[in-house]
Design a protein around this motif. Structure first.
Motif, PDB file in Angstrom:
ATOM      1  N   THR A 269       0.836  -1.199   0.000  1.00  0.00           N
ATOM      2  CA  THR A 269       0.000   0.000   0.000  1.00  0.00           C
ATOM      3  C   THR A 269       0.870   1.247   0.000  1.00  0.00           C
TER       4      THR A 269
ATOM      5  N   MET B 250      -8.638  -3.153   0.526  1.00  0.00           N
ATOM      6  CA  MET B 250      -9.373  -3.865  -0.515  1.00  0.00           C
ATOM      7  C   MET B 250      -9.894  -2.911  -1.586  1.00  0.00           C
ATOM      8  N   TRP B 251     -10.221  -1.696  -1.186  1.00  0.00           N
ATOM      9  CA  TRP B 251     -10.768  -0.732  -2.130  1.00  0.00           C
ATOM     10  C   TRP B 251      -9.682   0.056  -2.865  1.00  0.00           C
ATOM     11  N   LEU B 252      -8.609   0.400  -2.142  1.00  0.00           N
ATOM     12  CA  LEU B 252      -7.642   1.351  -2.670  1.00  0.00           C
ATOM     13  C   LEU B 252      -6.536   0.717  -3.504  1.00  0.00           C
TER      14      LEU B 252
ATOM     15  N   LEU C  32     -10.426  -2.818   5.048  1.00  0.00           N
ATOM     16  CA  LEU C  32     -11.450  -2.402   4.091  1.00  0.00           C
ATOM     17  C   LEU C  32     -10.889  -1.386   3.097  1.00  0.00           C
ATOM     18  N   LEU C  33     -10.104  -0.437   3.616  1.00  0.00           N
ATOM     19  CA  LEU C  33      -9.480   0.548   2.736  1.00  0.00           C
ATOM     20  C   LEU C  33      -8.509  -0.108   1.773  1.00  0.00           C
TER      21      LEU C  33
ATOM     22  N   LYS D  47      -6.919   0.188  -7.273  1.00  0.00           N
ATOM     23  CA  LYS D  47      -6.962   1.457  -7.993  1.00  0.00           C
ATOM     24  C   LYS D  47      -5.566   2.047  -8.147  1.00  0.00           C
TER      25      LYS D  47
END
Length: 240
Positions: free
Chosen positions: A125, A179-181, A176-177, A184
């Motif tokens: 990340t 998995m979303w970020l 959760l962040l 992208k």
């Protein structure tokens, strides 16, 4: 340390090491030396002043490198092979004295896998975010991101030591962040560096549908090529 505190230490240490390993070692070792926490036996090596001096030195190097565009990405790439194994070892060391009933070998393997996965998640990340930031020409965002990451690491370790339940809540938000970020971020990086490797592709895409003037036949011998409505009179066809 109780079960909640031990799990928080293992997961929090792994997460923090994926972002800033040397800062994590310094904070955990100093907190134990000052009596704020008691590290498990397998993590007592972090309290050694030799280890702490080494960690402080490399933390200062990382503090500078982390704020220089592209240097930070090279540093992150090198530390892919350092932060993730270190996070796995921190997690295994944290639960070394915990009796889960699974057996020592299985417990250690599980801790290594979970800790390594958590460290990999936070590391990639960070590395992906830095690579995306480096696509911007200004250098200020690198410094802001670096300071934010350090604050996040120190804050996470504080909650691990004094508010472990709060840490688990924050960790769930991070997952959760993540998995979303992350998809992208890496999709954006792929687009940027894909065009950088193939500049001709971007040129062709930009010129795939060039503006072409209207070609209309206006009566006999008159063709409009300008697209503005003006006509060009051509000589009449040779009847022969």
């Amino acid at each position: 340390m109780g079960l909640i505190e031990t799990l928080a230490l293992g997961m929090g240490g792994a997460w923090a090491s994926g972002i800033n390993l040397y800062g994590t070692v310094v904070v955990l070792g100093m907190m134990d030396n000052f009596g704020l926490i008691t590290l498990p036996p397998d993590l007592q090596i972090l309290t050694s002043w030799w280890v702490l001096c080494f960690a402080v030195l490399f933390y200062l190097i990382e503090f500078v490198a982390d704020k220089i565009p592209f240097v930070d990405s090279v540093w992150d790439a090198i530390h892919t092979f350092i932060r993730i194994p270190a996070g796995a070892l921190l997690a295994a060391g944290a639960i070394s004295g915990l009796d889960t009933g699974m057996g020592e070998d299985i417990q250690t393997i599980m801790a290594l896998l979970v800790g390594g996965t958590i460290a990999a998640g936070s590391h990639f990340t960070k590395a992906g975010s830095r690579a995306a930031i480096n696509a911007s020409p200004e250098p200020v965002s690198n410094s802001i991101a670096s300071v934010t990451e350090d604050v996040a690491v120190f804050g996470a370790l504080y909650t691990v030591a004094f508010h472990p339940v709060v840490f688990f809540v924050l960790f769930a938000v991070f997952v959760l962040l993540l998995m979303w970020l992350v998809p992208k971020i890496w999709r954006f990086i792929g687009d940027v560096f894909g065009n950088a490797r193939h500049p001709a592709t971007a040129y062709r895409q930009a010129h795939a549908h060039p503006h072409t003037p209207n070609v209309k036949s206006i009566g006999t011998g008159k063709i409009n090529l300008s697209g503005t409505g003006n006509t060009i009179n051509l000589p009449p066809d040779d009847p022969k």
